[in-house]
Scaffold this motif. Structure first.
Motif, PDB file in Angstrom:
ATOM      1  N   ARG A  48       1.234  -0.890   0.282  1.00 19.51           N
ATOM      2  CA  ARG A  48       0.037  -0.219  -0.337  1.00 19.51           C
ATOM      3  C   ARG A  48       0.690   1.324   0.025  1.00 19.51           C
ATOM      4  O   ARG A  48       2.248   0.993   0.065  1.00 19.51           O
ATOM      5  N   ILE A  49       0.217   2.223  -0.705  1.00 17.77           N
ATOM      6  CA  ILE A  49       0.580   3.740  -0.314  1.00 17.77           C
ATOM      7  C   ILE A  49      -0.187   4.314   0.207  1.00 17.77           C
ATOM      8  O   ILE A  49      -1.276   4.950  -0.125  1.00 17.77           O
ATOM      9  N   ARG A  59      -3.943   4.498  -0.355  1.00 16.82           N
ATOM     10  CA  ARG A  59      -4.547   4.781   0.657  1.00 16.82           C
ATOM     11  C   ARG A  59      -4.190   6.389   1.357  1.00 16.82           C
ATOM     12  O   ARG A  59      -3.206   7.092   2.039  1.00 16.82           O
ATOM     13  N   PRO A  60      -5.416   6.890   1.708  1.00 18.76           N
ATOM     14  CA  PRO A  60      -5.320   8.536   2.369  1.00 18.76           C
ATOM     15  C   PRO A  60      -4.375   8.340   3.791  1.00 18.76           C
ATOM     16  O   PRO A  60      -5.292   7.540   4.651  1.00 18.76           O
ATOM     17  N   TYR A  61      -3.631   8.822   4.002  1.00 17.18           N
ATOM     18  CA  TYR A  61      -3.359   9.223   5.362  1.00 17.18           C
ATOM     19  C   TYR A  61      -2.759  10.269   5.558  1.00 17.18           C
ATOM     20  O   TYR A  61      -2.448  11.568   4.931  1.00 17.18           O
ATOM     21  N   TRP A  62      -3.191  11.227   7.481  1.00 14.13           N
ATOM     22  CA  TRP A  62      -2.337  12.587   8.057  1.00 14.13           C
ATOM     23  C   TRP A  62      -0.459  12.750   7.905  1.00 14.13           C
ATOM     24  O   TRP A  62      -0.374  11.641   7.186  1.00 14.13           O
ATOM     25  N   VAL A  92       5.980   4.241   0.646  1.00 15.35           N
ATOM     26  CA  VAL A  92       5.636   3.273   0.284  1.00 15.35           C
ATOM     27  C   VAL A  92       5.866   1.614   0.973  1.00 15.35           C
ATOM     28  O   VAL A  92       7.129   1.986   1.705  1.00 15.35           O
ATOM     29  N   ARG A  93       4.657   1.069   1.139  1.00 17.43           N
ATOM     30  CA  ARG A  93       5.038  -0.037   1.691  1.00 17.43           C
ATOM     31  C   ARG A  93       5.146  -1.246   1.201  1.00 17.43           C
ATOM     32  O   ARG A  93       4.075  -1.617   0.624  1.00 17.43           O
ATOM     33  N   VAL A 102      -5.553  -3.659   1.508  1.00 18.47           N
ATOM     34  CA  VAL A 102      -6.375  -2.991   0.804  1.00 18.47           C
ATOM     35  C   VAL A 102      -7.452  -3.822   0.011  1.00 18.47           C
ATOM     36  O   VAL A 102      -8.736  -2.646  -0.010  1.00 18.47           O
ATOM     37  N   THR A 103      -7.281  -5.041  -0.385  1.00 13.67           N
ATOM     38  CA  THR A 103      -9.087  -5.139  -0.573  1.00 13.67           C
ATOM     39  C   THR A 103      -9.616  -4.868  -0.095  1.00 13.67           C
ATOM     40  O   THR A 103     -11.844  -4.487   0.258  1.00 13.67           O
TER      41      THR A 103
END
Length: 298
Positions: free
Chosen positions: A182-183, A209-212, A220-221, A238-239
């Motif tokens: 995920r990113i 993926r949205p994140y603060w 990047v993960r 993520v699914t």
């Protein structure tokens, strides 16, 4: 004499308890300046683990430069470094980009960091700057002073003039790589990509993926490498998070509406028991048992 004895004894016990207090894991891992000579291994979870045999990302390459070298956080799993170099070569083909400016990956032996991140502990996370590199000949001093750019507005609801189609192309390439789990990126950037992506070419959006806190870089993960038996994968997937879709739905809008202007919560109740442990307060007892061996290894 009788009155003095308990006072002296009490001081002695308190001193003994302080002497026996276990040091913070972030201090121990932050003090290590080199990786171990063991075989590469990601141990534990991204925000609660460590790493053996990390490889060193070269400070500069034909299509990348590592930033903030003084932090000594340019170590990663071999899969991570290969991914970053591959993505940097693609970035160099984009208009206005000569490659990538890469931020933190991991400390020499992973583990909790002395500051700045909760994750980046297994060598499978990396930060990539939103600033398009104009040149890849920055000195060490320049890399300490230069800053990235924000691609969203101050109110966090929209992308600003720094956001370009090249940013979207770069994120699409990263998310389309099968090594990536995920990113994390600012919600405004995902909204912009959801609006711009054509039908029939949207599967990659699921990994965005949205994140603060991800307006000046994207995070990047990577997935646990094949055969990494001590590596803990992230759940939900993520699914599952997107219910099989692309994540361009009401859950995304929440980040730029209710999340920014929450209704007044009820008075918080005082939590019972000790405060939850975090990367800032972990001791070695909180980490996987293998991390003790990694910390003390050559």
């Amino acid at each position: 004499m009788v009155l003095v004895l308990p006072l002296v004894l009490g001081i002695s016990l308190a001193s003994g308890e302080m002497a026996q207090a276990e040091p913070l894991a972030r201090q121990l891992f932050g003090a290590k300046s080199t990786p171990t000579t063991q075989a590469p291994a990601a141990v534990g979870f991204y925000s609660k683990g460590c790493a053996a045999g990390l490889a060193t990302m070269p400070e500069s390459g034909p299509t990348w430069q590592m930033m903030r070298l003084s932090r000594n956080r340019y170590y990663g799993q071999p899969e991570t470094l290969a991914f970053l170099q591959d993505l940097s070569r693609y970035a160099a083909t984009l208009p206005g980009w000569s490659g990538l400016y890469i931020g933190d990956i991991a400390q020499p032996r992973g583990g909790p960091m002395t500051g700045g991140h909760a994750s980046h502990q297994t060598g499978l996370d990396a930060d990539i700057w939103m600033l398009p590199p104009k040149r890849l000949t920055l000195s060490r001093a320049e890399r300490e002073k230069i800053s990235s750019i924000s691609i969203r507005t101050a109110d966090q609801t929209r992308t600003n003039g720094n956001w370009t189609p090249a940013h979207m192309a770069l994120l699409k390439a990263a998310a389309s790589d099968p090594r990536v789990d995920r990113i994390f990126v600012a919600a405004a950037a995902k909204i912009a990509m959801c609006n711009a992506a054509p039908r029939g070419d949207r599967a990659w959006l699921q990994k965005i993926r949205p994140y603060w806190g991800h307006n000046t870089h994207f995070h990047v993960r990577l997935k646990c490498p094949p055969g990494a038996k001590y590596c803990e994968a992230q759940t939900p997937t993520v699914t599952q998070l997107s219910k099989g879709g692309d994540g361009c739905d009401e859950t995304l809008n929440w980040w730029v509406t209710e999340a920014l202007h929450p209704t007044k919560p009820a008075a918080p109740q005082k939590p019972k028991g000790p405060a939850p442990r975090t990367a800032k307060t972990y001791t070695m007892a909180d980490l996987p048992a293998q991390c003790r061996t990694i910390l003390s290894a050559q």
